[in-house]
Design a protein around this motif. Structure first.
Motif, PDB file in Angstrom:
ATOM      1  N   LYS A   1       0.867  -1.178   0.000  1.00  0.00           N
ATOM      2  CA  LYS A   1       0.000   0.000   0.000  1.00  0.00           C
ATOM      3  C   LYS A   1       0.904   1.229   0.000  1.00  0.00           C
ATOM      4  O   LYS A   1       1.788   1.357   0.856  1.00  0.00           O
ATOM      5  N   LEU A   2       0.672   2.144  -0.944  1.00  0.00           N
ATOM      6  CA  LEU A   2       1.568   3.279  -1.129  1.00  0.00           C
ATOM      7  C   LEU A   2       0.918   4.578  -0.678  1.00  0.00           C
ATOM      8  O   LEU A   2      -0.295   4.781  -0.839  1.00  0.00           O
ATOM      9  N   SER A   3       1.734   5.446  -0.148  1.00  0.00           N
ATOM     10  CA  SER A   3       1.306   6.803   0.177  1.00  0.00           C
ATOM     11  C   SER A   3       2.507   7.721   0.035  1.00  0.00           C
ATOM     12  O   SER A   3       3.654   7.267   0.050  1.00  0.00           O
ATOM     13  N   VAL A   4       2.239   9.013  -0.137  1.00  0.00           N
ATOM     14  CA  VAL A   4       3.309  10.004  -0.254  1.00  0.00           C
ATOM     15  C   VAL A   4       3.222  10.946   0.934  1.00  0.00           C
ATOM     16  O   VAL A   4       2.157  11.509   1.219  1.00  0.00           O
ATOM     17  N   LEU A   5       4.351  11.126   1.629  1.00  0.00           N
ATOM     18  CA  LEU A   5       4.394  11.952   2.823  1.00  0.00           C
ATOM     19  C   LEU A   5       5.416  13.073   2.661  1.00  0.00           C
ATOM     20  O   LEU A   5       6.332  12.976   1.826  1.00  0.00           O
ATOM     21  N   SER A   6       5.250  14.112   3.466  1.00  0.00           N
ATOM     22  CA  SER A   6       6.238  15.189   3.498  1.00  0.00           C
ATOM     23  C   SER A   6       6.628  15.465   4.936  1.00  0.00           C
ATOM     24  O   SER A   6       5.844  15.230   5.873  1.00  0.00           O
ATOM     25  N   TYR A   7       7.820  15.992   5.106  1.00  0.00           N
ATOM     26  CA  TYR A   7       8.337  16.319   6.436  1.00  0.00           C
ATOM     27  C   TYR A   7       8.871  17.736   6.401  1.00  0.00           C
ATOM     28  O   TYR A   7       9.749  18.066   5.586  1.00  0.00           O
ATOM     29  N   ASP A   8       8.314  18.590   7.261  1.00  0.00           N
ATOM     30  CA  ASP A   8       8.764  19.973   7.373  1.00  0.00           C
ATOM     31  C   ASP A   8       9.966  20.004   8.320  1.00  0.00           C
ATOM     32  O   ASP A   8       9.846  19.694   9.511  1.00  0.00           O
ATOM     33  N   ILE A   9      11.140  20.332   7.761  1.00  0.00           N
ATOM     34  CA  ILE A   9      12.385  20.216   8.518  1.00  0.00           C
ATOM     35  C   ILE A   9      12.413  21.163   9.713  1.00  0.00           C
ATOM     36  O   ILE A   9      12.936  20.825  10.783  1.00  0.00           O
TER      37      ILE A   9
END
Length: 745
Positions: free
Chosen positions: A257-265
């Motif tokens: 199962k795929l998802s795209v995540l982001s991380y605010d540094i």
């Protein structure tokens, strides 16, 4: 008098041997004695005037001029760098600002594209090496655009190193776990079938990391037996064997199962992108753009016939679709290898008109222009009056020039072209053969690699008008060495079957006599999109100028390779006609090849053998059980034998799922045709093959036993799909030669 006669006889025999040429040695071939000189890890540098490459036996990284090819500086020298000792440079990654670089060493392969390595940060100004991390080997490090940060993966988790804070390391994700969750790296099937090993980027402002998360917890595992073995020895299995288990989704089964995540540094906040991905869809690429608010995400549906491009905002999580490409049957996987993103444009290839052509878009999805059939088709070998793009090298924003490689009418010859902004297309490499290029960042010059059937690779520097500036490597010594042996003639030919026209190459013995009848060994691969018939040096089972085929020719064989229907270089119709029934038309074409050969006055039709590796092994088995008994023997190395045993991405691209296409899976396969097998058969397989599992051979062997068919089998302990290590490859090839000699001589 007698002594004088013996001396003359000895001199005469020596002269005959010199004229006849030397004989090839199999061990030397498998050890790479005929590998040519090459350029290692060429990387164009940001100045546009130079490139970097590994030099001095893997101990240096040097800078060379794109105009002269001469070394102008040593960027890194392992012998002189301050800090930890580096025995060998396996790779390097320059920072975008050119102030630092990552030195890769102690590399350990995992699968085809993935590996772990120990990386060091090297500061060019102070000549100092520092470990990227002290926590263990790393995977796929990525520089931030401002050159002050590096993100990498270890144990399925993402870590961040900040150079401006004393290389301080922090952990971005904590849910990564072997066989459960992977962050920033593709899982096995995505890595293997979409040919990439990193799924993580920074945004253009260096403030966010965006990545693909793979939840493979519901994917079923495959376990391979491991023994102590040798080269390398696994001492932990010296008495009791063990297993290596990993997630491998077989056709029709559950994918990750795929998802795209982001991380605010700065804020340490993690967000999930609102990507409208099908529940069972794929993300073959994620690519940064020059706009901090846009990260390009490429998606496919499970049937792989609809490609969508989204621009994702890492802060708002909104994903806007900008491009959709729908094609008949399936999207060719090479679109992802050839995509190019510039400051303002996106370059994609597509077979939407039946042939692989180029489409230039603005980042908002507006189609600006396309590059299709060129005005002057080549020789039209096989009746192909079309242009097929094979590689895209880049787009020059300043001039509107688009650089690419293509087959133009002749599927065996690749040339380098430039499409001007006004639509004019110029060929930059007129010489027939196989041409590839690496362009400078400003596109003013390029490194050209050229070879043909009879000449090993020549590396040259050319300007963007196609003029050769200098030759970097000519491989003359290799050419002289090769020609000093008793080599046969290599030639490309074309012939017609009742269904189509096929192109092939042939190697005849050096002392070929057209009045003599020779045994024939047919080598092939034959899989979707693949091309074995090229006017290039690297053809054949072992490459190196068809060196293994030359060895067989010295044993008295004619060796032939023909690209059947389903292979590449001739357009979508020729390639995709095998859809849903892989192996049926391919085998028919190989049988037709054998029948055509049997009609030639110099071929003994009763002594024709066939062999191949991987898909070529599948094709061998399908051909030997096609129904027409044309093959006296065959060798299948690491063959699939039923597509139910192979992975989701590759198999379903061409077959859909077993539920949708049960007849294609169960009726068109070697296992179903076991009773029809004709000719002596040798099966070879590695027990630790993570790609085509030994299960394929095991189940096929059982089918042969129940069909009362004789066969021989070789099993290689702890060997993967490539079957190498220590003396393994030499042993494998010697058994194959002996088998052909036993059944064709």
């Amino acid at each position: 008098m007698k002594k004088t006669f013996l001396l003359c006889a000895a001199l005469l025999m020596a002269a005959v041997q010199i004229v006849a040429g030397q004989q090839l040695d199999l061990r030397e071939i498998t050890q790479g004695a005929f590998r040519g000189e090459s350029m290692a890890a060429v990387t164009p540098l940001s100045d546009g005037e130079s490139y970097a490459q590994i030099g001095q036996g893997g101990r240096q990284v040097v800078r060379c001029s794109f105009k002269t090819g001469k070394q102008v500086a040593v960027i890194f020298d392992a012998a002189k760098a301050r800090g930890p000792q580096v025995e060998r440079v396996d790779g390097y990654i320059m920072s975008p600002d050119g102030k630092n670089m990552l030195i890769q060493t102690q590399t350990k392969s995992i699968y085809r594209h993935s590996f772990t390595a120990t990386y060091y940060i090297y500061n060019l100004a102070n000549n100092k090496l520092e470990p990227l991390s002290d926590g263990g080997p790393q995977q796929t490090p990525v520089w931030s655009p401002d050159g002050t940060q590096v993100a990498f993966v270890r144990g399925g988790n993402i870590f961040l190193v900040k150079l401006l804070y004393g290389n301080a390391e922090s952990q971005v994700t904590k849910d990564g776990r072997f066989n459960e969750v992977i962050n920033g790296l593709p899982d096995w099937v995505n890595e293997e079938e979409f040919s990439f090993n990193s799924a993580m980027v920074f945004t253009a402002d260096s403030k966010q990391i965006v990545w693909v998360r793979y939840d493979e917890s519901q994917v079923r595992e495959y376990a391979m037996p491991l023994f102590r073995g040798s080269h390398p020895a696994r001492e932990e299995y010296a008495v009791y064997p063990g297993f290596y288990s990993y997630k491998y989704p077989k056709a029709g089964e559950q994918n990750s199962k795929l998802s795209v995540l982001s991380y605010d540094i700065k804020s340490h906040q993690t967000r999930t992108m609102q990507l409208p991905l099908d529940a069972d869809g794929y993300i073959p690429r994620i690519v940064a753009t020059s706009d901090p608010s846009k990260v390009a995400i490429f998606t496919l549906n499970r049937h792989q016939d609809v490609l969508r491009v989204f621009m994702a905002n890492a802060l708002s999580t909104v994903c806007q679709q900008v491009i959709e490409d729908k094609v008949d049957k399936y999207i060719n996987e090479n679109v992802f290898a050839n995509l190019v993103l510039t400051d303002n444009h996106l370059v994609l290839t597509s077979e939407r008109d039946g042939y692989n052509h180029i489409y230039l878009y603005k980042l908002n999805g507006q189609l600006e222009r396309s590059v299709g059939d060129l005005e002057k088709p080549g020789q039209r070998l096989g009746g192909i009056a079309h242009t097929i793009v094979t590689d895209v090298y880049g787009y020059d924003e300043a001039t509107g020039d688009l650089y690419f490689a293509a087959l133009n009418g002749d599927p065996t010859s690749q040339k380098v072209y430039v499409s001007r902004k006004n639509g004019k297309v110029d060929c930059l490499t007129e010489k027939e053969g196989w041409n590839t290029a690496v362009f400078a960042n400003n596109f003013k010059n390029f490194v050209l690699t050229w070879s043909d059937l009879n000449n090993p690779a020549v590396y040259s520097l050319c300007n963007n008008q196609g003029k050769t500036l200098t030759t970097l490597i000519d491989n003359k010594e290799l050419k002289q060495k090769y020609d000093s042996y008793d080599m046969g003639k290599k030639e490309i030919f074309i012939f017609a079957t009742p269904d189509t026209k096929l192109v092939g190459w042939m190697v005849k013995p050096a002392n070929f006599n057209p009045k003599q009848k020779y045994p024939v060994v047919m080598y092939q691969y034959g899989g979707p999109g693949n091309q074995q018939v090229r006017n290039a040096w690297g053809i054949g089972m072992n490459g190196q100028g068809a060196i293994f085929e030359q060895y067989l020719a010295q044993q008295g064989y004619i060796v032939v390779c023909v690209d059947n229907r389903g292979t590449g270089g001739r357009g979508a119709e020729f390639e995709k006609c095998t859809y849903l029934r892989l192996g049926e038309l391919e085998a028919r074409d190989q049988v037709e090849t054998a029948l055509w050969l049997g009609q030639q006055p110099y071929v003994d039709k009763n002594r024709i053998g066939i062999w191949g590796w991987s898909y070529g092994g599948w094709n061998t088995l399908m051909s030997m059980s096609e129904g027409r008994p044309v093959f006296a023997c065959g060798i299948a190395i690491a063959p699939p034998t039923c597509w139910r045993f192979y992975d989701t991405v590759y198999t379903e691209r061409f077959m859909r799922t077993p539920k949708e296409n049960p007849q294609g899976y169960d009726q068109v396969c070697p296992i179903a045709r076991a009773a029809k097998l004709h000719g002596a058969l040798l099966l070879c397989h590695g027990l630790a093959d993570d790609n085509v599992h030994y299960q394929n051979t095991a189940e096929y062997v059982e089918a042969l036993v129940q069909a009362d068919k004789d066969f021989s089998q070789l099993v290689y302990t702890n060997r993967n799909h490539s079957i190498y290590g220590g003396n393994t490859r030499n042993h494998l090839f010697r058994q194959c030669v002996n088998f052909f000699n036993d059944h064709l001589k």
